[in-house]
Motif scaffolding. Sequence first.
Motif: not given
Ligand SMILES: [Mg+2]
Lengths: 269, 273
Positions: A60-62, A173-176
Amino acid sequence: MSTAAVAQMPDQNASTEDNIVEVRNITKYYGEDIHALDSINLGFPTGQMTTLLGPSGCGKTTLLKIIAGLLETTEGEVLIHGKPVFGPGPERAFVFQDFALLPWATVIENVGFGLELTNKGTKPEREEKAKHYINEVGLGGFEYKYPHELSGGMRQRVGLARALAVNAEVLLMDEPFSAVDEQTRRKFQEDLLYLLANEKKSVIFVTHSIEEAVYVSDQIVLLSPRPGRIHSIIRPEISRDSTPDEIRRDKRYLDTVEEIWTNLRKYLD
Amino acid sequence: MSAVAPSVDKISGPTKKSEKILGMTDTLFYRIVSVFALFAIWEIAGRIPISVAFPTFSSTMGALWDMILDGRMFNAYAETLKPLAVGVSISAVFGVAIGVGMGLNRLMQWFWEPIFVVLQASPVAALIPLITYAYGIGLTAKTVAVIMLAAPIIVLNSYKAVRNANPSLIQMCQSFQGTRFQVIWQVIIPSAAPVIFAGLRLGVAAGFIGVILAELLITPTGVGDLISYHRSVAEYQYMYAAVFTVILFSAIMVGLLEVAEVKYFRPEKKKGH
Ligand SMILES: [Mg+2]
Ligand SMILES: Nc1ncnc2c1ncn2[C@@H]1O[C@H](COP(=O)(O)OP(=O)(O)OP(=O)(O)O)[C@@H](O)[C@H]1O
């Protein structure tokens, strides 16, 4: 299958006119043998909130960083308004999971940092703008504090204000909300929905929480474990007119949460 | 138009205030207490005495006063500070530049790292007499000794500081379209500043050791000469007075560096210690 959720084939969703962001055929390897993402095709509709959901390590982050232009793809391309992009651009702003605030800069300097980098406007204009967004996220009065003087939730708001200040069309937004407690998290979710309705942003959102995904999203992309592939796309289609508590008791809401949980559970074994 | 109600998560009370003791902050108070305790122990140890070669604190201060009055101290420092200032300045400017360059550029790293690692690991005290073969016994030799001790510490600290700059902040800067130049000046350098300055402080202290060593081992001049001469004639209170000024001077320079760091790079450290 639940009537609330409409599962689509990925390809139907891609390459529509009103997708602000599209990813085509994205494959990502880290080094030789870590296969993080495998031929991802996705469209992110303008003005909507799309959530990336999937087991830990599924990429997901990638994917989010590839869209942000912070990581290079091994194959495939990212299109903004139908045009391929390489590297970061003014249409996209990132909200980092670890806040990424400059510890030596005050709240107002941090919020204005994006504007300062691109040299937008004069210094007083930038400060004016930064102040506006500091108020917008509810941090009025904390302009001249340093990050270490703020709580985790407040720091995340600074990160959000910084992303809003550059006036990008797309927020990534990454796991904000992962660093805040459950009550604050619910408050943030509502604040976010409110802000989005006002500011007309498109959002791509990564979360681990199924409830959060169903509550805030227009579209949920379920990813399978490494190498990340699109498992299914779900549109919760929950009416936003009811109160938050009504929504959380709504049958569609509960059914959608249940369906996603059933889908994700098989990856746990 | 505040879209979000100011439901700002409450921080427990006002930020913790430091206590006041006798009209000064508690940290300052305890520092002074600690220094006085050290002097008291010194005085007691000198009176026992733990060794005939160990003078009391009071007689050392008396000797210091003598040397200040008759100008010996001033002349010695005039001699010692020249190579120290030149050596430390060269080490600081080039050391930080080379170290930062190594952190940013692999080629620079490959070229310089072995040189400075070897220098840092080598017993410089043993090498100092060798300097005389190349540079004689003048100012240059002493300056080289200072550089040999100070530069490796400054270079390697600057290098590590840059390498360890928070990658998340770098990505943040890039995501807001920071150029490579902006990433370096607005993120990497300020975030490396504390460790670079720690290296500078250690480097200055090491430079002091370098110049004194050179004066003890190469040419008996300056403060090194005060130390070795008074030891040879067994006037230990004079010898310790000279050592005492070295420590004092070194501490003052280190303190000034700390002030400069906070002032120019890390304003957030000013409030609440
Ligand atoms: Mg991640
Ligand atoms: N810089 C890297 N070098 C090598 N492998 C990496 C790197 N970054 C991520 N990976 C690997 O790629 C895969 C996907 O990582 P990613 O961080 O995108 O997952 P994620 O879905 O965001 O996980 P999480 O939900 O735990 O945050 C993981 O298996 C991870 O080990």
